[in-house]
Motif scaffolding. Structure first.
Motif, PDB file in Angstrom:
ATOM      1  N   MET A 266       0.836  -1.201   0.000  1.00 27.07           N
ATOM      2  CA  MET A 266       0.000   0.000   0.000  1.00 27.07           C
ATOM      3  C   MET A 266       0.871   1.251   0.000  1.00 27.07           C
ATOM      4  SD  MET A 266      -3.038  -1.244   2.510  1.00 27.07           S
ATOM      5  CE  MET A 266      -4.209  -0.088   1.828  1.00 27.07           C
ATOM      6  N   CYS A 267       0.362   2.270  -0.659  1.00 30.63           N
ATOM      7  CA  CYS A 267       1.115   3.521  -0.780  1.00 30.63           C
ATOM      8  C   CYS A 267       0.491   4.587   0.103  1.00 30.63           C
ATOM      9  CB  CYS A 267       1.096   4.004  -2.224  1.00 30.63           C
ATOM     10  SG  CYS A 267       2.211   3.098  -3.294  1.00 30.63           S
ATOM     11  N   SER A 268       1.313   5.498   0.536  1.00 32.90           N
ATOM     12  CA  SER A 268       0.784   6.615   1.315  1.00 32.90           C
ATOM     13  C   SER A 268       1.212   7.923   0.668  1.00 32.90           C
ATOM     14  CB  SER A 268       1.271   6.526   2.757  1.00 32.90           C
ATOM     15  OG  SER A 268       0.740   7.588   3.505  1.00 32.90           O
ATOM     16  N   ASP A 269       2.126   8.635   1.288  1.00 30.31           N
ATOM     17  CA  ASP A 269       2.476   9.960   0.793  1.00 30.31           C
ATOM     18  C   ASP A 269       3.086   9.890  -0.608  1.00 30.31           C
ATOM     19  OD1 ASP A 269       1.559  10.924   3.132  1.00 30.31           O
ATOM     20  OD2 ASP A 269       3.527  11.265   4.032  1.00 30.31           O
ATOM     21  N   VAL A 270       2.933  10.981  -1.307  1.00 28.33           N
ATOM     22  CA  VAL A 270       3.498  11.097  -2.647  1.00 28.33           C
ATOM     23  C   VAL A 270       5.018  11.119  -2.535  1.00 28.33           C
ATOM     24  CG1 VAL A 270       3.728  12.696  -4.591  1.00 28.33           C
ATOM     25  CG2 VAL A 270       1.480  12.261  -3.581  1.00 28.33           C
ATOM     26  N   THR A 271       5.680  10.397  -3.412  1.00 29.95           N
ATOM     27  CA  THR A 271       7.140  10.371  -3.375  1.00 29.95           C
ATOM     28  C   THR A 271       7.776  11.134  -4.533  1.00 29.95           C
ATOM     29  OG1 THR A 271       7.063   8.249  -4.521  1.00 29.95           O
ATOM     30  CG2 THR A 271       7.294   8.183  -2.133  1.00 29.95           C
ATOM     31  N   GLY A 272       6.961  11.611  -5.460  1.00 25.30           N
ATOM     32  CA  GLY A 272       7.522  12.375  -6.570  1.00 25.30           C
ATOM     33  C   GLY A 272       6.499  12.532  -7.674  1.00 25.30           C
ATOM     34  N   SER A 273       6.977  12.982  -8.815  1.00 22.66           N
ATOM     35  CA  SER A 273       6.094  13.156  -9.973  1.00 22.66           C
ATOM     36  C   SER A 273       6.794  12.609 -11.195  1.00 22.66           C
ATOM     37  CB  SER A 273       5.750  14.644 -10.165  1.00 22.66           C
ATOM     38  OG  SER A 273       6.934  15.410 -10.228  1.00 22.66           O
ATOM     39  N   ASP A 274       6.001  12.282 -12.222  1.00 26.20           N
ATOM     40  CA  ASP A 274       6.634  11.687 -13.402  1.00 26.20           C
ATOM     41  C   ASP A 274       7.465  12.705 -14.168  1.00 26.20           C
ATOM     42  OD1 ASP A 274       4.472  13.128 -14.354  1.00 26.20           O
ATOM     43  OD2 ASP A 274       4.056  11.743 -15.988  1.00 26.20           O
ATOM     44  N   VAL A 275       7.170  13.973 -14.011  1.00 23.51           N
ATOM     45  CA  VAL A 275       8.030  15.017 -14.570  1.00 23.51           C
ATOM     46  C   VAL A 275       8.897  15.507 -13.409  1.00 23.51           C
ATOM     47  CG1 VAL A 275       8.110  17.229 -15.749  1.00 23.51           C
ATOM     48  CG2 VAL A 275       6.193  15.682 -16.140  1.00 23.51           C
ATOM     49  N   PRO A 276      10.226  15.452 -13.562  1.00 24.35           N
ATOM     50  CA  PRO A 276      11.087  15.765 -12.421  1.00 24.35           C
ATOM     51  C   PRO A 276      10.852  17.166 -11.860  1.00 24.35           C
ATOM     52  CG  PRO A 276      12.363  14.802 -14.210  1.00 24.35           C
ATOM     53  CD  PRO A 276      10.989  15.068 -14.750  1.00 24.35           C
TER      54      PRO A 276
END
Lengths: 486, 169
Positions: A266-276
């Motif tokens: 399961m995932c929680s907080d956002v770890t990044g975006s597909d565009v750096p």
């Protein structure tokens, strides 16, 4: 329908369109006329504007950007930066860096490859020597620790795109115990745009590269924006941050799970975006939010008979147990957990598993959106989509099974009369294997994280089976217990 | 750099495909021809930028899509006089309907975003990255839209019934 088939259909449909070849010469002539007209209009517009300004006696302040930029130009990054370069920025200020440079490629906060670094001004105290050939561009708030450092190095100001820019000259820097950035070695220099609260510095063994990088600092043109930092934020906050930057995100966060069989991480907080982070993109662009489960993220799996098994890491003596389970329509279910147990809780990180029954309105034949809310981190819920298991193909007639007792043959689940889940294999074996009677146990079907332990009678007949999980310390512990059917 | 020569060569090589792409995106042939010519004229006025771009096709398609969307904003598309009856979205007898008309009708039933990535990727033959550049969206979004579009088309009964569609067993 696959790609080949759609290509063939579109090809057929395209050929069916009676498009005549475009008369290139006529179009060229028309384009020339159009271009001349456009230039004339621009000249007249500029002349008129200058005349008005002079008449009013107002000083003309030079502005950046390209006033002749037609509105029809593609909103692509390529036209913003020179060939082979890309723009990265923050707070409306950008710098052009080589296209093949990564973002935040650091170890112990020191660039280990040619990279752009978004510096938060907090550093870990693990001194390492950076590779001698790495070059980097750093962006930070001018009011942060490194920003203040570079502000103190500014020795003159210049105007770039109408903004006042402080320039810290390029010079060799020596390591400093206080400022990590100065430990990079090699020449470094900076520009500080206090009005935008941005400091940008570059370091490289190649001094001319440092100068070129700093010379490319500019305002982000109208209609463009830099992708903000969303890492470490809950989904709602990350979405809000993107929207404030004039960007948008698809409805779902992309959870990058490993293929772990029936268990779904399961995932929680956002770890990044597909565009750096920092990439300069047209305003309104779509940016996907990404998340990745950590080693200790909860996981879940669907069991038969509408049951759901949840595994969370925590104190073994005060495990997290489900308090409530709610459905919110559209096959969405939320499980709230709270810590059970006494006042004294062991500070280990053991897997604690619970089984809950899904509400009646949840369709287990369809994907289920599961949200897990842990009491101590209610504002950082975990989520995942559980897909129903694929239908099991019955073994073909005459096929032999490698094991006479497998998970399918379990008569008792979850240690009603066996060792408690979490008991180490060694402890379980001591209680359950009587070597004096010729019993022994074997490990089988071992994968990276799961295995079975079969207890064999003296004649080799399996009598008991343990399903095992590997713990973070590498040891095996009992997950479930069963007796083999005779 | 021979701007006129490069431009003429590009128009000769890509002009028809651009027009057909615009038709597959939902415009009539005359409209598509007008918009493609407008887009190409705009490109000519900035041809140095077009050739300096990392990908010329992606750049030109972006200009074309801008021209198409600008055109859509300017006009009211609710009613249009036409000499021909509009294409029906339901094929009474699929095997009697031309493949081209059926495919165009199926494309019209797709959401615009999916239709656009599908045409750019599989008809205009742009790569996923070029498609992403042309649309100003991430590559991942292109992939997901393509996947959804293919799923939609797979479920399109009218396409499934086409005699030439090998998706049916």
């Amino acid at each position: 329908m696959n790609e080949t088939q759609i290509r063939e259909l579109l090809e057929t449909a395209g050929q069916d369109i009676a498009a005549e070849p475009i008369d290139a010469d006529s179009l060229l002539a028309a384009s020339r006329r159009s271009a001349r007209t456009r230039r004339l209009v621009q000249v007249l517009s500029v002349s008129t504007a200058v005349a008005v300004i002079v008449a009013l006696g107002i000083a003309l302040i030079p502005r950046g950007g390209d006033p002749q930029k037609p509105s029809t130009e593609p909103a692509t990054e390529e036209r913003l930066a020179p060939p082979g370069m890309r723009l990265v920025g923050m707070n409306g200020v950008a710098v052009a860096v080589p296209e093949d440079w990564g973002t935040n490629q650091t170890r112990c906060d020191v660039a280990v490859k040619d990279t752009v670094v978004f510096d938060k001004g907090t550093y870990r105290s693990c001194p390492i020597s950076p590779p001698p050939d790495s070059s980097s561009v750093h962006l930070a708030r001018a009011s942060s620790l490194p920003g203040e450092y570079w502000k103190a190095q500014v020795d003159h100001f210049k105007e770039v795109d109408g903004m006042r820019v402080g320039v810290a000259p390029v010079r060799p820097v020596s390591c400093s115990a206080e400022i990590k950035l100065a430990c990079a070695g090699g020449p470094a220099g900076a520009v500080v745009v206090a009005g935008k609260d941005v400091a940008i510095w570059a370091q490289s063994r190649d001094e001319s590269l440092v100068r070129d990088l700093l010379a490319s600092v500019q305002l982000i043109p109208d209609g463009y924006t830099a992708v903000p930092d969303v890492a470490g934020r809950p989904e709602g906050k990350a979405r809000e941050t993107l929207e404030q930057a004039g960007l948008r995100a698809p409805d779902e966060v992309v959870c990058r799970q490993s293929d772990g069989g029936p268990w779904v991480e399961m995932c929680s907080d956002v770890t990044g975006s597909d565009v750096p982070q920092g990439s300069v993109v047209p305003g309104g662009s779509e940016v996907e939010l990404l998340s990745s489960p950590s080693q200790f993220s909860p996981s879940a799996r669907l069991l038969s008979e509408r049951r759901l098994e949840i595994s969370v890491y925590g104190s073994s003596s005060c495990p997290d147990r489900p308090d409530s389970i709610d459905s919110a329509g559209n096959n969405q279910v939320t499980v709230h957990l709270s810590q059970q147990g006494g006042r004294i809780c062991t500070a280990d990180l053991g897997p604690n598993r619970s089984i809950v029954t899904l509400p009646a309105d949840i369709d287990t034949g369809q994907p289920i959106s599961l949200t897990l809310v842990l009491a101590y981190a209610a504002s950082h819920p975990y989520s995942a989509v559980l897909k129903p298991p694929a239908p099991v193909t019955p073994p073909s007639p005459g096929a032999t099974r490698r094991l006479p007792c497998t998970r399918d043959d379990l008569a008792v689940i979850l240690g009603q009369s066996g060792p408690a889940p979490g008991t180490s294999l060694r402890t379980a074996a001591r209680s359950w294997v009587d070597s004096r009677d010729g019993q022994r146990y074997v490990l089988t079907d071992k994968t990276a994280n799961e295995a079975y332990a079969l207890i064999l009678e003296s004649d080799g007949t399996p009598s008991v089976i343990f399903t095992l999980n590997r713990w973070p310390n590498g040891g095996w512990a009992v997950d479930a217990f069963g007796e083999c059917r005779r | 750099m021979d701007t006129d020569g490069d431009f003429t060569a590009y128009v000769a090589a890509r002009g028809q495909t651009l027009v057909r792409s615009a038709v597959l995106l939902g415009w009539s042939l005359p409209e598509a021809e007008d918009h493609v010519q407008t887009a190409l004229m705009r490109c000519y006025s900035n041809w140095d930028r077009v050739t300096a771009a990392a990908d010329i096709d992606a750049y030109v398609y972006r200009v074309l899509l801008n021209a198409l969307s600008t055109s859509r904003r300017r006009k009211w598309w609710g009613e249009r006089p036409t000499a021909d009856l509009p294409e029906t979205s339901v094929a009474d007898a699929a095997d009697q309907v031309a493949v081209g008309a059926a495919v165009r009708a199926a494309l019209k039933r797709l959401p615009e975003q999916q239709r656009t990535v599908l045409v750019l990727r599989y008809f205009a033959d742009l790569t996923e990255r070029q498609t992403a550049t042309a649309l100003g969206i991430p590559v991942g979004t292109v992939k997901s839209r393509l996947s959804r579009a293919l799923t939609e088309l797979s479920n399109d009964d009218h396409l499934a019934d086409l005699p030439g569609n090998r998706s049916t067993p």
